[in-house]
Write an enzyme that holds these catalytic residues in place. Structure first.
Site, PDB file in Angstrom:
ATOM      1  N   ASP A  34       0.825  -1.220   0.000  1.00 19.90           N
ATOM      2  CA  ASP A  34       0.000   0.000   0.000  1.00 19.90           C
ATOM      3  C   ASP A  34       0.857   1.268   0.000  1.00 19.90           C
ATOM      4  O   ASP A  34       0.353   2.361   0.279  1.00 19.90           O
ATOM      5  CB  ASP A  34      -0.933  -0.003   1.218  1.00 19.90           C
ATOM      6  CG  ASP A  34      -0.159   0.093   2.522  1.00 19.90           C
ATOM      7  OD1 ASP A  34       1.099   0.000   2.483  1.00 19.90           O
ATOM      8  OD2 ASP A  34      -0.788   0.269   3.577  1.00 19.90           O
ATOM      9  N   ASP A 167      16.260  37.861  -9.962  1.00 19.11           N
ATOM     10  CA  ASP A 167      15.247  38.661  -9.273  1.00 19.11           C
ATOM     11  C   ASP A 167      15.904  39.421  -8.126  1.00 19.11           C
ATOM     12  O   ASP A 167      17.048  39.152  -7.755  1.00 19.11           O
ATOM     13  CB  ASP A 167      14.058  37.809  -8.786  1.00 19.11           C
ATOM     14  CG  ASP A 167      14.495  36.620  -7.934  1.00 19.11           C
ATOM     15  OD1 ASP A 167      15.475  36.770  -7.187  1.00 19.11           O
ATOM     16  OD2 ASP A 167      13.851  35.557  -8.020  1.00 19.11           O
ATOM     17  N   LYS A 191      11.922  41.343 -11.979  1.00 15.99           N
ATOM     18  CA  LYS A 191      10.888  40.406 -12.447  1.00 15.99           C
ATOM     19  C   LYS A 191       9.593  40.645 -11.680  1.00 15.99           C
ATOM     20  O   LYS A 191       9.611  40.848 -10.479  1.00 15.99           O
ATOM     21  CB  LYS A 191      11.401  38.987 -12.201  1.00 15.99           C
ATOM     22  CG  LYS A 191      10.447  37.883 -12.496  1.00 15.99           C
ATOM     23  CD  LYS A 191      10.967  36.538 -11.976  1.00 15.99           C
ATOM     24  CE  LYS A 191      10.815  36.415 -10.471  1.00 15.99           C
ATOM     25  NZ  LYS A 191      11.091  35.050  -9.967  1.00 15.99           N
ATOM     26  N   ARG A 193       6.010  38.680 -10.944  1.00 15.92           N
ATOM     27  CA  ARG A 193       5.302  37.408 -11.124  1.00 15.92           C
ATOM     28  C   ARG A 193       3.833  37.656 -10.810  1.00 15.92           C
ATOM     29  O   ARG A 193       3.484  37.983  -9.682  1.00 15.92           O
ATOM     30  CB  ARG A 193       5.892  36.365 -10.173  1.00 15.92           C
ATOM     31  CG  ARG A 193       5.492  34.939 -10.497  1.00 15.92           C
ATOM     32  CD  ARG A 193       5.904  34.007  -9.376  1.00 15.92           C
ATOM     33  NE  ARG A 193       7.313  33.695  -9.364  1.00 15.92           N
ATOM     34  CZ  ARG A 193       7.854  32.661 -10.019  1.00 15.92           C
ATOM     35  NH1 ARG A 193       7.091  31.862 -10.737  1.00 15.92           N
ATOM     36  NH2 ARG A 193       9.133  32.420  -9.952  1.00 15.92           N
ATOM     37  N   ASP A 217      21.027  31.379  -9.477  1.00 15.08           N
ATOM     38  CA  ASP A 217      19.822  31.251  -8.646  1.00 15.08           C
ATOM     39  C   ASP A 217      19.946  29.961  -7.833  1.00 15.08           C
ATOM     40  O   ASP A 217      20.806  29.133  -8.102  1.00 15.08           O
ATOM     41  CB  ASP A 217      18.572  31.213  -9.541  1.00 15.08           C
ATOM     42  CG  ASP A 217      17.328  31.762  -8.840  1.00 15.08           C
ATOM     43  OD1 ASP A 217      17.380  31.964  -7.606  1.00 15.08           O
ATOM     44  OD2 ASP A 217      16.302  31.974  -9.518  1.00 15.08           O
ATOM     45  N   ASP A 221      12.797  25.593 -11.360  1.00 13.44           N
ATOM     46  CA  ASP A 221      11.648  24.702 -11.207  1.00 13.44           C
ATOM     47  C   ASP A 221      10.982  24.556 -12.575  1.00 13.44           C
ATOM     48  O   ASP A 221      11.353  23.706 -13.372  1.00 13.44           O
ATOM     49  CB  ASP A 221      10.725  25.282 -10.139  1.00 13.44           C
ATOM     50  CG  ASP A 221       9.605  24.319  -9.750  1.00 13.44           C
ATOM     51  OD1 ASP A 221       9.401  23.322 -10.459  1.00 13.44           O
ATOM     52  OD2 ASP A 221       8.922  24.560  -8.744  1.00 13.44           O
ATOM     53  N   SER A 222      10.047  25.446 -12.909  1.00 12.91           N
ATOM     54  CA  SER A 222       9.433  25.363 -14.241  1.00 12.91           C
ATOM     55  C   SER A 222      10.373  25.886 -15.317  1.00 12.91           C
ATOM     56  O   SER A 222      10.193  25.604 -16.500  1.00 12.91           O
ATOM     57  CB  SER A 222       8.152  26.195 -14.262  1.00 12.91           C
ATOM     58  OG  SER A 222       8.485  27.568 -14.142  1.00 12.91           O
ATOM     59  N   GLY A 224      10.658  29.018 -16.016  1.00 11.17           N
ATOM     60  CA  GLY A 224      10.130  30.291 -16.506  1.00 11.17           C
ATOM     61  C   GLY A 224      11.015  31.482 -16.145  1.00 11.17           C
ATOM     62  O   GLY A 224      11.358  32.301 -17.006  1.00 11.17           O
ATOM     63  N   THR A 225      11.402  31.535 -14.871  1.00  9.68           N
ATOM     64  CA  THR A 225      12.206  32.672 -14.404  1.00  9.68           C
ATOM     65  C   THR A 225      13.475  32.809 -15.248  1.00  9.68           C
ATOM     66  O   THR A 225      13.781  33.884 -15.772  1.00  9.68           O
ATOM     67  CB  THR A 225      12.610  32.451 -12.923  1.00  9.68           C
ATOM     68  OG1 THR A 225      11.431  32.237 -12.164  1.00  9.68           O
ATOM     69  CG2 THR A 225      13.395  33.625 -12.367  1.00  9.68           C
TER      70      THR A 225
HETATM   71  C1  R5P Z   1      12.365  31.912  -6.328  1.00 10.32           C
HETATM   72  O1  R5P Z   1      12.423  32.788  -5.493  1.00 10.32           O
HETATM   73  C2  R5P Z   1      13.491  30.971  -6.614  1.00 10.32           C
HETATM   74  O2  R5P Z   1      14.726  31.505  -6.241  1.00 10.32           O
HETATM   75  C3  R5P Z   1      13.527  30.612  -8.089  1.00 10.32           C
HETATM   76  O3  R5P Z   1      13.772  31.784  -8.843  1.00 10.32           O
HETATM   77  C4  R5P Z   1      12.216  30.018  -8.545  1.00 10.32           C
HETATM   78  O4  R5P Z   1      11.836  28.976  -7.665  1.00 10.32           O
HETATM   79  C5  R5P Z   1      12.350  29.473  -9.944  1.00 10.32           C
HETATM   80  O5  R5P Z   1      11.105  28.978 -10.338  1.00 10.32           O
HETATM   81  P1  R5P Z   1      10.734  28.764 -11.875  1.00 10.32           P
HETATM   82  O6  R5P Z   1      11.870  28.000 -12.498  1.00 10.32           O
HETATM   83  O7  R5P Z   1       9.451  27.971 -11.804  1.00 10.32           O
HETATM   84  O8  R5P Z   1      10.534  30.088 -12.504  1.00 10.32           O
END
Ligand code: R5P
Length: 311
Positions: A34, A167, A191, A193, A217, A221-222, A224-225
Site C-alpha cells: 500500500d 530577481d 521580475k 510574477r 539562482d 523549477d518550471s 520560466g524565471t
Molecule cells: C524563487 O524565489 C526561486 O529563487 C527561483 O527563482 C524560482 O523557484 C524558480 O522557479 P521557476 O523555475 O518555476 O521560474
C-alpha cells in the site's frame, strides 16, 4: 561515522561515501504493497555518528517521509548522533505566510525532522538563510558558489563577465558569486510574477551589452524565471547567457523549455538526482557537490570548522 542513504539520490550518497572512503550503511528502504515506507538497518549503529543523505526533491512527500522514518529507525537503534543531510530542502519556498490563513510549511518540516530525532541538519543553498532559524538544532547551510566559481573561471574566465540575479531576492547570492569572480560587475532582472508558476521579466538593472552573463539562482523549477531572464538579457545585447543553479528541480516541461531557450547552457548540481531527460539535454551540464558535502561531513564528525570551507 556512518553514511546512510534513502532512495532519493543514491548516486550522490555513493559519491559522498566514496569521498569519505566509507561504505554506505547496509539498510533497506522499502515499500509495502500500500506504499507505506519500511526501513531496516542491517548493521549495528549503536553509539555511531550517522549521516543520512536524502534530498527532499520530487516526489517530495515520499522522500521526506523516507527521511523521517530513517531517522526514527536510527534513533531507536541507539545511534549517538543523527545528522539529516538534505542537499535540497523541499518546502523551503514556503518560508513565510504569503497571505492570511496559509501555512509556513518549511517550519513544519523543520519541526517534523526534529521530532523524528535529527540532532543536526546539513543542507546546501537553502532558499532563504533564515530557514536555519526554523531549527533549534545545529544547522549548517553550505554554498555551491565555490564549485560554480571554479567552473566559471575554467570555462568563461577569459570573457567579459557580468553576474546577474534573476530577481531582486537573489542579489545577495549573486553578489557573493561576483566577489569570487574577481569582483565581476552585477546586474539584476526586475521580475514581476503575476500568478504562481508564471513569471514575467520587466527590465534589466545594469548594462549587460557586450557581456557574457552568468545568471545565478538557487532553484530552477518550471524554468520560466530563467528562460525569460535569458531572453531579456540577450535582447539587451548580452553576448551569451549561462545559468548556474544549485537545485535542478526541473518540473513539468522545464527541460524542453531550457533546451529551446536563449540560454547557452544551464549548469546545475547533483543535489537532486537528474532525470534521464535532463541528462540527455545538450544544454544541461551537472556539477557534483559530493566532495563539498563529504568534506563538510568530515569536519562535522571531527568537530572542526565548516565555515572555513568557504574562505
Ligand atoms: C524563487 O524565489 C526561486 O529563487 C527561483 O527563482 C524560482 O523557484 C524558480 O522557479 P521557476 O523555475 O518555476 O521560474
Amino acid at each position: 561515522m556512518k553514511i546512510m542513504s534513502g532512495n532519493s539520490n543514491l548516486p550522490l550518497a555513493r559519491a559522498i561515501a566514496a569521498y569519505l572512503e566509507l561504505p554506505l550503511t547496509d539498510a533497506a528502504v522499502r515499500r509495502f504493497a500500500d506504499e507505506e515506507i519500511f526501513v531496516e538497518i542491517h548493521e549495528n549503529v549503536r553509539g555511531e555518528d550517522v549521516f543520512v543523505v536524502q534530498p527532499t526533491s520530487y516526489p517530495v512527500n515520499d522522500n521526506l517521509m523516507e527521511l523521517l522514518i530513517c531517522i526514527d529507525a536510527l534513533r531507536r537503534a541507539s545511534a549517538k548522533r543523527i545528522t539529516a543531510v538534505i542537499p535540497y530542502f523541499g518546502y523551503a519556498r514556503q518560508d513565510r505566510k504569503p497571505g492570511p490563513r496559509t501555512p509556513i510549511s518549511a517550519k513544519l518540516v523543520a519541526n517534523l525532522l526534529t521530532e523524528a530525532g535529527a540532532d543536526r541538519v546539513l543542507s546546501v543553498d537553502l532558499h532563504a538563510g533564515q530557514i536555519q532559524g526554523f531549527f533549534d538544532i545545529p544547522t549548517d547551510n553550505l554554498f555551491a558558489a565555490p564549485v560554480m566559481a571554479a567552473d566559471i573561471q575554467a570555462r568563461y574566465g577569459d570573457q567579459s563577465l557580468m553576474v546577474v540575479s534573476p530577481d531582486v531576492g537573489g542579489v545577495v547570492r549573486a553578489r557573493s558569486l561576483a566577489k569570487r569572480l574577481d569582483n565581476a560587475p552585477l546586474a539584476i532582472v526586475d521580475k514581476r510574477r503575476d500568478k504562481p508558476g508564471q513569471s514575467e521579466v520587466m527590465n534589466i538593472i545594469g548594462d549587460v551589452k557586450g557581456r557574457a552573463c552568468i545568471l545565478i539562482d538557487d532553484i530552477i523549477d518550471s524554468g520560466g524565471t530563467l528562460c525569460n531572464a535569458a531572453q531579456a538579457l540577450m535582447d539587451e545585447g548580452a553576448t551569451s547567457v549561462t545559468a548556474y543553479i544549485t537545485h535542478g528541480v526541473l518540473s513539468g516541461a522545464a527541460v524542453s523549455r531550457v533546451t529551446n531557450s536563449a540560454l547557452k547552457e544551464l549548469v546545475i548540481t547533483d543535489s537532486i538526482q537528474a532525470t534521464d531527460d535532463a541528462k540527455a539535454s545538450d544544454k544541461i551540464r551537472i556539477l557534483t557537490i559530493a566532495p563539498l558535502i563529504g568534506e563538510a561531513i568530515r569536519r562535522i564528525a571531527d568537530e572542526s570548522s565548516v565555515s572555513s570551507l568557504f574562505d
